[in-house]
Design an enzyme around this catalytic site. Structure first.
Site, PDB file in Angstrom:
ATOM      1  N   HIS A  56     -27.480 -36.165  -0.248  1.00  0.00           N
ATOM      2  CA  HIS A  56     -27.143 -35.647   1.092  1.00  0.00           C
ATOM      3  C   HIS A  56     -27.015 -36.772   1.996  1.00  0.00           C
ATOM      4  O   HIS A  56     -25.947 -36.594   3.284  1.00  0.00           O
ATOM      5  CB  HIS A  56     -28.219 -34.620   1.568  1.00  0.00           C
ATOM      6  CG  HIS A  56     -28.147 -33.466   0.680  1.00  0.00           C
ATOM      7  ND1 HIS A  56     -29.525 -32.637   0.918  1.00  0.00           N
ATOM      8  CD2 HIS A  56     -27.442 -32.935  -0.060  1.00  0.00           C
ATOM      9  CE1 HIS A  56     -29.011 -31.377   0.092  1.00  0.00           C
ATOM     10  NE2 HIS A  56     -27.840 -31.817  -0.593  1.00  0.00           N
ATOM     11  N   SER A 113     -22.754 -29.494  -1.257  1.00  0.00           N
ATOM     12  CA  SER A 113     -23.723 -29.707  -0.141  1.00  0.00           C
ATOM     13  C   SER A 113     -23.450 -31.183   0.200  1.00  0.00           C
ATOM     14  O   SER A 113     -23.747 -31.129   1.444  1.00  0.00           O
ATOM     15  CB  SER A 113     -25.321 -29.491  -0.812  1.00  0.00           C
ATOM     16  OG  SER A 113     -25.277 -30.462  -1.822  1.00  0.00           O
TER      17      SER A 113
END
Lengths: 629, 903
Positions: free
Chosen positions: B186, B133
């Protein structure tokens, strides 16, 4: 000869009288009452009242109540109750000081009111319906909020409770056990009065005449219990037995205070017991000696009233008052009282009362700790037995979102392991995470002694878990555990706090929510025999759970705020919707603007004319100026 | 990329078959590693995950393996779905070789290193991460930056949302929706993606020459299927890709073209084209701000000034009768002073004996003292527990053992408890002999009553600063069990706490109530009111707060009292043993007997008895009265609704200037922009009407593009720079604190000059960029301070006030004198200089400030050391966040502000 016959006649007469009295109340064995006194360490006294009466089942079915209270009997018949246990409790049992619990803990409940019963019903729904009937009826009878035991507070324990009575196998199949607790219910005098009314002597005579709300509810710990169960002695017909028990631990010093002056004012300084060996000891300086030394007391001092003879309905051969104290303890009683000692148990002394209505007195004098025959603690009280298990439970964590519960369970025995069922019935708004349930064990003896903790899944043998349903039922968690000798188990689990609906908060919502005590049922061990041959119980203390609580003035703030918003939004929106927008030059002229425009035009004209005439003549210009003014 | 409407299986199939090589390999690797992860013999995830604490030279492989390993099937599947199209796009554009080089190199390691550093150094946690991710977000932000260059905003209503924020929004949404995602991870990916997208990481890409050489030598194009060549990338599947330079030029004519559709007065003449519609909406929205009126454009600094003046004046109005209120008891159950107190008589004899006993223990060790106390508690019939704790801050070790006794409520059920604290030594280090004697005698007396509904816990910590904190932490199970031991016995929920601090030997005149908690949190006002009420109303003692022993209830004294309270709350340190209780929502105060008078220790005991009886009455936790208030006299207060606007106005002044600068930077009057647009228009051959419009457009500000990179990176960089002094001062040993402080202060004074020189010589920032820099840091400052104002009003107000000159920072290129004067003013308000000044000022106060820092009459050197030590102690033990606000909110703002002034 004559004096002999006369003196020997009196006991004979009394015997005859008592016999007549006994036979008139036949069958006398159907009612039994006894008060057991047991001095405890740290100046405490355990008083256990026990009242028991029987009625044969056929008579009960025929509505022929004798000693059995009619009010309760009718409720039981109406609700199809085969066995009933009701508990009213207050305070906590200090197992560390007072040792094992009276009646092995089977006659006590958690703080508040606890009720469990076996109901005869064809289906669960019918049982629920009967349970509702039972709780509502008992609520009226005992002036307690038992009707608040609804479905969210009712559980159906699987492992923790066993019927105590003798039930025929045919009814056993249809019996449903239901259990409910009200931890927030405050037990008070209003519960004692109906309790006493159920007794045949109604607190007017016998040991029950000692019971007084002021002293009972001033006790450090007290528990009132009612058990109704069918008993079938071998070879006899079955009887329905009601047993009422009151246990309390009195602080002797506190109980001795006169009722009209209960304030613990400082005692005069000359009565203060000081440690005179201290170097600074003086008239105005006094290091108090152990305030926990045993004190003298009498029965009517600590109960606030005296015992009015014995209840005439009891068996005269059963002593109504017993005391458990070392045989070296001096005990004085009133005249005509016969002391009975059981052969096997030399620490127990019982007193047979004469059948007259005279008051019974009992006094335990002060025993000097110095002098030629100094007494010690061992002469004051029998060292209490170590309990099979110590249990302590507390909340962990802080904040309004998550929390945890930790139960510390210690097996004090050096050689015997203990097996028990730990039951929690938690409210639905305490959402427990079962996967966080962990048991860690620490041994006090053996190879890994000390504070080392290790995870141990062997401790937990079996788990019965019935998860909560929001607003319908609470969590039921029963764990069967086995703790090896000399070990402590730390059992912990986490939970999440729910935000309740506005109306679901009780009054005084900021107090928090009471969580019922955990019930621990120690299973009889068949290996060691002796010690834990019977089932015994103990309960932890309750807990106070703080849920996120709204500010209850909030609705009004919200109303005001919303109204303001709507008013503003509506005003603006309506304005925009209704108004027609046009360009500035398109619309009609507003008077002020008109005026301004005219003035500007006029000024412009004047300007032009002035410029025109400036070249021609100064006079004309002046004239024009005057005109415009 | 395929979208949902045009989805067909055929297209999907062909799309999958055309996936380039590197993408295929990565997908394969992820699937294979997931399959490997199914077995249980070897813990693949433990081997390959990015675990910050296990990172060293030998485990550097983790930086490359972690994106390929996933937690479970769902995780792998979702990431694959998101990654494949993005990676395919990247590879098609840059070529297989470059992609491989980048994704096994910098694009994976840079965010990984950033993440590890953030986790280990700043947050000091250890959250393992894995999964692709991070790549997804990285590629996504690269795309977002590209989109931003073509299509800078999407418009929601009249709000223009920059398109580059989409990955951030996505990251927030992901963090909110999907459990156990690493928001920080992230963010690291996004950050790297931005850098790459903006072209600042171009230099790390392998040189094309070498790639071509490798490709040619190995004939990769011929050998490998689905290989994307280096050559192909320049004119790949997408044809000519929009590049950095062309977009900037293309956008401005588009906008100016729109301008001609809207005439000067802003009346919309109508257009059929969609782009014209959007543009004019933007134009209208902005025109509302500045476009129309030059007066309005000049207003914000004056508005800011006005806000500051009103904010400060507001505070000074508070002590007046019309703005403050008299205190009152809100919780009826407290009934303060309604009970007779019976502590007295022969209890005094006992108290005297206890005082002798305690006096004899004065010079004994902590353990000996606790042994003796434990014996005394046990002989009273109480349950006793002991607890060890060890804290290490500034190289000093604070260790000790708490002893506490629980008086179980005679009829209670261990559900609630109230606490009586009698520390062995008070915050000043004085021996609390009388306080402890009173507490012991009181406990003995309390034991006789049966009316307690709550357990009473007597806590005797060896000191007033760390001991209570350790005890309260452990009571609520929020302690670090390596430093603080568990409590052996516990009671119920704490409902209130009272600390006795009575070191003086003589009789006293009145009591001083200390109520400030850690981080400026306060106990419920009802508790203070109850104590005041009982002391003054029932016992006839005087009571005072904030060391104002002679308060005449006039404006001046009220103001002084309020300001003292604000300074204490702003510093946020513990001023007494009660302070540690307040963060746990346990209302607590310390009672200190002061002055020379006729009240003896029995009077103090009766005061405590009365307060305990009041607390005992409580059915609910204290909640009725105020938790946010400023006391200006013991019986006069203002509540949050009245005082909060003061700090909020000051915080708002930064925000307003920031917004106005942001708007301003969107419109330049640069001649070149106008000229450029004129050229284009002339080329197009516009009619006379448009020419007229053009004239007005030349006068009206023209929209210009904002150069965001430099301002953003400068402000962000400085923001992170603040962690350096925070770390240094919280970890340096005490002996080094003062020298380090001097070094840091001097460095921080020099830093703006150096930064400014560097900026001017390297980047030559434009006027617009300086305005953007100012806008960004002011926006951050305003945001932080307005949030802080709701938590700790005083701190927000004080920092806000000290930072107000930053609102007016502008580059002064034309007036060097003004520039130097302003920079000198800012130097005076350097956080380090302010700390020094405050420390020196504190040394000259006559011990009445009540700050409890113990700096009266010491040298400035020593004073600074003590202040810093207190900061480090507070940070480590109490969880005090004042240093964080100081170094990570104020300090960065100051640095950036000074750079702007010097620019």
């Amino acid at each position: 000869m004559q004096p002999f016959s006369l003196s020997s006649l009196i006991p004979l007469l009394t015997f005859l009288v008592s016999f007549v009295a006994a036979s008139s109340a036949a069958p006398a064995a159907d009612y039994h009452e006894q008060l057991n006194l047991k001095p405890l360490p740290q100046n405490s006294l355990l008083a256990s009242f026990n009242f028991r009466s029987n009625t044969s089942l056929p008579e009960f079915e025929a509505h022929n109540f004798r000693f059995f209270p009619r009010s309760l009997g009718q409720i039981l018949q109406h609700a199809g109750t085969r066995e009933l246990h009701l508990r009213f409790s207050l305070g906590r049992w200090d197992a560390e000081t007072w040792g094992a619990r009276p009646w092995d803990g089977t006659k006590e409940g958690g703080t508040g009111v606890e009720l469990w019963a076996w109901l005869e019903a064809e289906s669960d729904e019918e049982a629920d319906h009967k349970w509702l009937t039972l709780t509502n009826a008992l609520s009226g009878l005992f002036c307690a909020s038992l009707n608040f035991i609804d479905s969210t507070r009712t559980t159906r324990p699987v492992m923790s409770f066993r019927p105590e009575g003798d039930h025929p196998n045919t009814t056993m199949a249809n019996m449903h056990l239901l259990h409910g607790v009200l931890p927030r219910e405050v037990v008070c005098t209003e519960n004692l009065t109906p309790f006493l009314k159920l007794l045949p002597c109604k607190g007017k005579a016998g040991v029950s005449s000692l019971l007084d709300g002021h002293k009972l509810f001033d006790a450090s710990w007290q528990s009132m219990a009612i058990d109704v169960k069918p008993v079938c002695p071998a070879g006899e017909e079955c009887v329905l037995q009601i047993e009422q028990t009151i246990d309390m631990v009195l602080d002797i010093e506190r109980s001795k205070r006169p009722r009209d002056n209960p304030i613990p004012r400082p005692i005069p300084s000359h009565e203060l017991k000081c440690n005179t060996t201290k170097p600074y000891h003086a008239d105005d300086t006094c290091f108090p000696t152990d305030s926990l030394n045993a004190q003298e007391w009498t029965l009517n001092q600590i109960f606030g009233k005296s015992m009015l003879g014995k209840c005439p309905l009891t068996d005269p051969n059963v002593p109504p008052v017993c005391i458990q104290a070392p045989h070296t303890r001096d005990v004085f009683t009133s005249m005509d009282v016969q002391e009975v000692k059981e052969p096997g148990n030399e620490n127990q002394r019982c007193y047979l009362l004469p059948s007259n209505e005279e008051e019974f007195h009992l006094a335990l004098p002060f025993m000097p700790r110095d002098g030629d025959r100094p007494k010690t603690d061992a002469d004051e009280f029998v060292q209490p037995a170590t309990p099979l298990l110590y249990a302590e439970r507390s909340l962990t964590g802080h904040g309004q979102e998550h929390g945890g519960v930790q139960a510390i369970l210690t097996n004090p025995s050096p050689d015997a392991e203990v097996e028990f069922v730990y039951m929690e019935s938690l409210p639905w708004f305490m959402r427990i995470y079962l996967h966080t349930l962990k048991a860690r064990i620490s041994h006090r003896t053996g190879s890994d002694a000390g504070q080392t903790l290790r995870d141990d899944d062997d401790v937990i043998k079996e788990i019965y878990y019935r998860p909560f349903l929001d607003r319908q039922r609470g969590t039921q968690l029963e764990i069967r555990m086995k703790i090896p000798p000399g070990s402590t188990v730390f059992m912990a689990y986490d939970f999440e706090k729910t935000i309740l609906r506005y109306t679901e908060y009780p009054p005084d919502a900021n107090r928090g929510f009471d969580v019922a005590a955990a019930v621990i049922t120690i299973l009889p061990s068949n290996s060691t025999g002796g010690r834990a041959a019977r089932m015994s119980n103990l309960r932890t203390t309750g807990m106070l759970l703080n849920l996120p609580t709204p500010d209850f003035s909030m609705p009004y703030n919200v109303i005001i705020f919303t109204s303001t918003c709507i008013a503003l939004a509506f005003g603006g929106l309506y304005n925009i919707l209704v108004r027609r927008f046009v360009g500035r030059d398109e619309g009609p002229e507003v008077s002020l603007v008109k005026l301004q425009k005219r003035l500007q035009e006029a000024a412009q004209r004047v300007k032009e004319r002035v410029q025109e005439r400036l070249g021609v003549a100064g006079k004309g210009a002046k004239k024009v100026e005057g005109k415009t003014d | 990329m395929p979208n949902v409407q045009s989805f067909s299986t055929l297209r999907a199939r062909s799309y999958v078959f055309r996936l380039p090589l590197f993408t295929r390999l990565m997908v394969l690797a992820i699937v294979v590693l997931w399959l490997v992860g199914i077995q249980s013999a070897w813990d693949l995830r433990k081997w390959g995950a990015l675990i910050p604490d296990e990172m060293n030279f030998f485990t550097a492989y983790r930086m490359n393996t972690f994106p390929l390993i996933h937690l479970n099937l769902l995780h792998a599947l979702l990431n694959l779905l998101a990654l494949t199209p993005l990676l395919e796009r990247f590879e098609s554009e840059y070529g297989t070789l470059t992609s491989a080089a980048m994704f096994f190199g910098p694009l994976t390691t840079i965010p990984a290193v950033a993440y590890v550093i953030l986790e280990r150094v700043i947050f000091r946690v250890n959250t393992p991460v894995m999964g692709a991710s991070m790549w997804v977000f990285l590629l996504f932000s690269v795309e977002a930056v590209r989109t931003y260059k073509i299509n800078p905003y999407f418009v929601i209503g009249t709000v223009q949302v920059p398109t580059w924020t989409t990955p951030l929004v996505m990251a927030f949404v992901t963090a909110a929706l999907i459990p156990s995602t690493s928001f920080l991870g992230h963010l690291c990916g996004i950050g790297t993606g931005y850098l790459f997208g903006l072209g600042y990481l171009k230099f790390i890409a392998p040189p094309e020459k070498i790639l071509r050489w490798i490709e040619g030598k190995l004939n990769l194009l011929g050998r490998l299927p689905h290989y994307v060549s280096v050559d192909q990338k320049t004119y790949g599947r997408f044809g000519v890709l929009p590049s950095n330079n062309s977009s900037g030029k293309r956008i401005s004519p588009a906008l100016t073209h729109i301008d001609q559709l809207t005439d000067g007065s802003g009346t919309y003449k109508g257009s059929t084209s969609l782009s014209g519609m959007v543009g004019s909406t933007q134009r209208l929205a902005s025109a509302l701000f500045v476009g129309r009126s030059p007066k309005l454009q000049k207003a914000p600094p004056y508005i800011s000034l006005l806000l500051i003046v009103v904010g400060v004046a507001w505070l000074f109005m508070l002590p007046m009768n019309d703005y403050s209120r008299r205190t009152y008891i809100s919780e009826n159950a407290l009934l303060p002073g309604q009970v007779h107190t019976y502590f007295g008589g022969s209890d005094q004899n006992v108290l005297r004996a206890y005082r002798h006993e305690i006096g004899a223990l004065e010079n004994k060790t902590n353990t000996e003292v606790n042994d003796k106390l434990e014996h005394m508690f046990r002989s009273m019939g109480l349950k006793v527990g002991r607890q060890n704790y060890t804290y290490t801050t500034s190289g000093n070790t604070v260790a000790g053992e708490n002893v506490y006794a629980i008086l179980q409520a005679p009829r209670g059920d261990a559900t609630e408890a109230i606490v009586l604290v009698a520390a062995w030594r008070n915050v000043k280090g004085e021996f609390n002999r009388n306080g402890l004697a009173v507490a012991l005698a009181l406990t003995r007396y309390f034991k006789r009553w049966s009316l307690w509904s709550k357990d009473i816990i007597l806590v005797v910590p060896p000191d007033s600063r760390a001991g209570t904190q350790a005890w309260v932490d452990a009571y609520h199970d929020s302690h670090d069990s390596r430093r603080v031991a568990d409590l052996p016995i516990k009671s119920g929920a704490l409902q209130g706490a009272l600390a006795i601090d009575y070191p003086q030997e003589e009789r006293f005149e009145g009591v001083h109530i200390v109520y400030d908690g850690v981080n400026g949190q306060l106990p419920n006002l009802d508790l203070i009111n109850s104590v005041t009420n009982i002391a003054s109303g029932q016992m006839g003692m005087g009571s005072s707060i904030q060391h104002m022993f002679h308060h005449n209830d006039q404006y001046r004294d009220r103001l002084t009292c309020m300001l003292r309270g604000m300074v204490n709350q702003g510093l946020g340190h513990a001023v007494g043993p009660h302070s540690s209780f307040i963060p746990y929502h346990v209302d607590a105060v310390t009672i200190q007997p002061v002055g020379q008078g006729w009240h003896d220790e029995m009077g103090l005991g009766r005061l405590v008895e009365g307060t305990f009886r009041s607390l005992n009455n409580l059915l609910e936790h204290l909640h009725q009265s105020f938790f946010f208030y400023l006391l200006m006299q013991k019986e006069r207060f203002v509540s949050i609704g009245t005082y909060l606007p003061s700090a909020m106005l000051i915080a708002a002044n930064f925000t307003i200037t920031a917004i106005s600068l942001w708007v301003k930077t969107g419109y330049g009057r640069k001649a070149d922009t106008a000229k450029e647009s004129k050229d284009i228009k002339e080329k197009k051959g516009v009619d006379a009407d448009a020419k007229k419009a053009e004239q007005t457009a030349e006068e009206a500000p023209a929209p210009v593009e904002r150069e965001l990179y430099l301002p953003l990176s400068l402000v962000t960089g400085c923001q992170f720079l603040g962690f350096v002094p925070l770390f240094v001062f919280n970890h340096a040993p005490a002996s080094l604190l003062a020298p380090l402080f001097v070094v840091v202060t001097l460095l921080s004074l020099a830093l703006p000059h150096a930064l400014s020189f560097f900026l001017v010589t390297t980047y030559r920032p434009t006027h617009q960029q300086y305005q953007l820099i100012t806008s960004f840091f002011l926006l951050l400052l305003g945001m932080f301070l307005s949030t802080l104002a709701t938590l700790n009003f005083s701190l927000a107000f004080l920092v806000g006030l000290l930072a107000t000159p930053l609102t007016f920072v502008r580059p002064f290129p034309k007036v060097p004198a003004a520039q130097y004067a302003y920079s000198a003013l800012l130097s005076l308000l350097n956080p380090g200089v302010v700390v020094l000044g405050a420390a020196v000022a504190a040394t000259t106060l006559h011990g009445r400030s009540g700050l409890g820092l113990g700096v009266v009459g010491v040298s400035p050197w020593e004073a600074v050391r003590k202040v810093l030590e207190e900061g480090a102690f507070g940070w480590g033990v109490w969880g005090m966040y004042t240093p964080l606000i100081f170094w990570c909110v104020w300090f960065p703002a100051w640095v950036v502000g000074s750079v702007v002034v010097l620019g």
